[in-house]
Enzyme design. Structure first.
Site, PDB file in Angstrom:
ATOM      1  N   ASP A 103       8.653   8.190  -0.182  1.00 17.32           N
ATOM      2  CA  ASP A 103       8.910   7.260   0.919  1.00 17.32           C
ATOM      3  C   ASP A 103       7.618   6.738   1.540  1.00 17.32           C
ATOM      4  O   ASP A 103       6.572   7.387   1.465  1.00 17.32           O
ATOM      5  CB  ASP A 103       9.704   7.961   2.030  1.00 17.32           C
ATOM      6  CG  ASP A 103      11.151   8.213   1.656  1.00 17.32           C
ATOM      7  OD1 ASP A 103      11.534   7.934   0.506  1.00 17.32           O
ATOM      8  OD2 ASP A 103      11.901   8.703   2.518  1.00 17.32           O
TER       9      ASP A 103
ATOM     10  N   HIS B 141       9.827   0.080   8.998  1.00 21.39           N
ATOM     11  CA  HIS B 141      10.088   1.511   9.119  1.00 21.39           C
ATOM     12  C   HIS B 141      10.840   1.814  10.421  1.00 21.39           C
ATOM     13  O   HIS B 141      10.465   2.675  11.217  1.00 21.39           O
ATOM     14  CB  HIS B 141       8.779   2.319   9.076  1.00 21.39           C
ATOM     15  CG  HIS B 141       8.983   3.763   8.694  1.00 21.39           C
ATOM     16  ND1 HIS B 141       9.025   4.782   9.622  1.00 21.39           N
ATOM     17  CD2 HIS B 141       9.162   4.356   7.481  1.00 21.39           C
ATOM     18  CE1 HIS B 141       9.211   5.932   9.010  1.00 21.39           C
ATOM     19  NE2 HIS B 141       9.303   5.703   7.706  1.00 21.39           N
TER      20      HIS B 141
ATOM     21  N   HIS C 261      13.218   0.621   2.295  1.00 25.83           N
ATOM     22  CA  HIS C 261      13.031   1.577   3.398  1.00 25.83           C
ATOM     23  C   HIS C 261      12.803   0.819   4.708  1.00 25.83           C
ATOM     24  O   HIS C 261      12.079   1.296   5.577  1.00 25.83           O
ATOM     25  CB  HIS C 261      11.842   2.479   3.063  1.00 25.83           C
ATOM     26  CG  HIS C 261      11.842   3.820   3.737  1.00 25.83           C
ATOM     27  ND1 HIS C 261      12.957   4.629   3.821  1.00 25.83           N
ATOM     28  CD2 HIS C 261      10.841   4.508   4.361  1.00 25.83           C
ATOM     29  CE1 HIS C 261      12.645   5.748   4.449  1.00 25.83           C
ATOM     30  NE2 HIS C 261      11.375   5.701   4.804  1.00 25.83           N
TER      31      HIS C 261
ATOM     32  N   HIS D 116       6.215  11.867   0.242  1.00 24.78           N
ATOM     33  CA  HIS D 116       5.756  10.624   0.867  1.00 24.78           C
ATOM     34  C   HIS D 116       4.418  10.210   0.265  1.00 24.78           C
ATOM     35  O   HIS D 116       3.478  11.017   0.253  1.00 24.78           O
ATOM     36  CB  HIS D 116       5.597  10.791   2.381  1.00 24.78           C
ATOM     37  CG  HIS D 116       6.874  11.094   3.084  1.00 24.78           C
ATOM     38  ND1 HIS D 116       7.455  12.338   3.059  1.00 24.78           N
ATOM     39  CD2 HIS D 116       7.694  10.298   3.831  1.00 24.78           C
ATOM     40  CE1 HIS D 116       8.592  12.311   3.757  1.00 24.78           C
ATOM     41  NE2 HIS D 116       8.750  11.095   4.233  1.00 24.78           N
TER      42      HIS D 116
END
Length: 226
Positions: A34, A89, A85, A173
């Site tokens: 991510d 964010h 995503h 991540h």
């Protein structure tokens, strides 16, 4: 464990999400990243995955992909899947649904994907229902917590060993925040997963493998909610 693996109540509140595909007779995991793409970190992750012959799914922040379109192209060129995503964010619970949904669409103008994961792993149930009409809503079965300054690489790796199971959707991540732990914990995790006999699949591979009848039922249920 309430962080590393979402509790049953969480899953009941957001039943539209994919947490852990039920794999019958197939010992595999779904490796995801991510918050990228980010220079230095994302290319390093790609090179590491190439070294082991592993494909993964990258849930990208649209703003980052816009700044580094060459990294978005490189992720796809190397055979990985791409997910949305949001553009900024955003956490769904902290903004209006209109703003949240527009942000998702803004990101998808560039990302062009059917996969979506909410930042921080949370959005309102109503938002989830709307999003799932167009996207495959992907949650997680294990979040490694590589982003946490409270953990060192050893504890991140321990989370992988403790909570991984067949079908786990695992979250790392490719971000600067995670880099101090990722650089050590990710190679250790990949080697351990391979030693345990796990295969690696992308989420596009999972959804493409669904029987047509099951996919029609999924779309039908979403359509009746409209």
């Amino acid at each position: 464990m309430l962080i590393e693996r979402p509790p049953k109540l969480f899953r009941l509140l957001l039943p539209k999400g994919l947490y852990r595909p039920r794999e019958k007779g197939h010992k595999c995991v779904y490796l995801t990243f991510d918050d990228g793409p980010i220079p230095v970190v994302t290319p390093w992750v790609l090179d590491l995955l190439d070294r082991y012959g592993i494909k993964a799914t990258f849930f990208m922040v649209g703003e980052n992909a816009g700044r580094h379109p060459e990294l978005l192209a490189e992720v796809r060129r190397r055979g990985h899947s791409v997910g949305n995503h949001t553009f900024h964010h955003l956490q769904g619970a902290k903004v209006t649904s209109m703003r949240y949904l527009r942000d998702i669409e803004h990101a998808n103008e560039m990302l062009q994907t059917r996969l979506f994961r909410p930042p921080h792993g949370w959005l309102r149930p109503a938002q989830a229902r709307t999003v799932s009409r167009k996207y495959r809503l992907v949650m997680y079965d294990l979040i490694t917590r590589d982003y946490s300054w409270r953990l060192d690489a050893r504890r991140v790796f321990r989370n992988v060993r403790r909570y991984t199971r067949t079908g786990s959707v695992i979250v790392f991540h490719d971000s600067l925040k995670s880099w101090p732990r990722l650089e050590t914990a990710l190679p250790q995790s990949l080697e351990w997963l391979i030693e345990q006999g796990y295969e690696f699949r992308t989420l596009d591979q999972y959804f493409d493998s669904l029987p047509p009848e099951k996919e029609r039922k999924r779309k039908g249920r979403a359509g009746r909610k409209q």
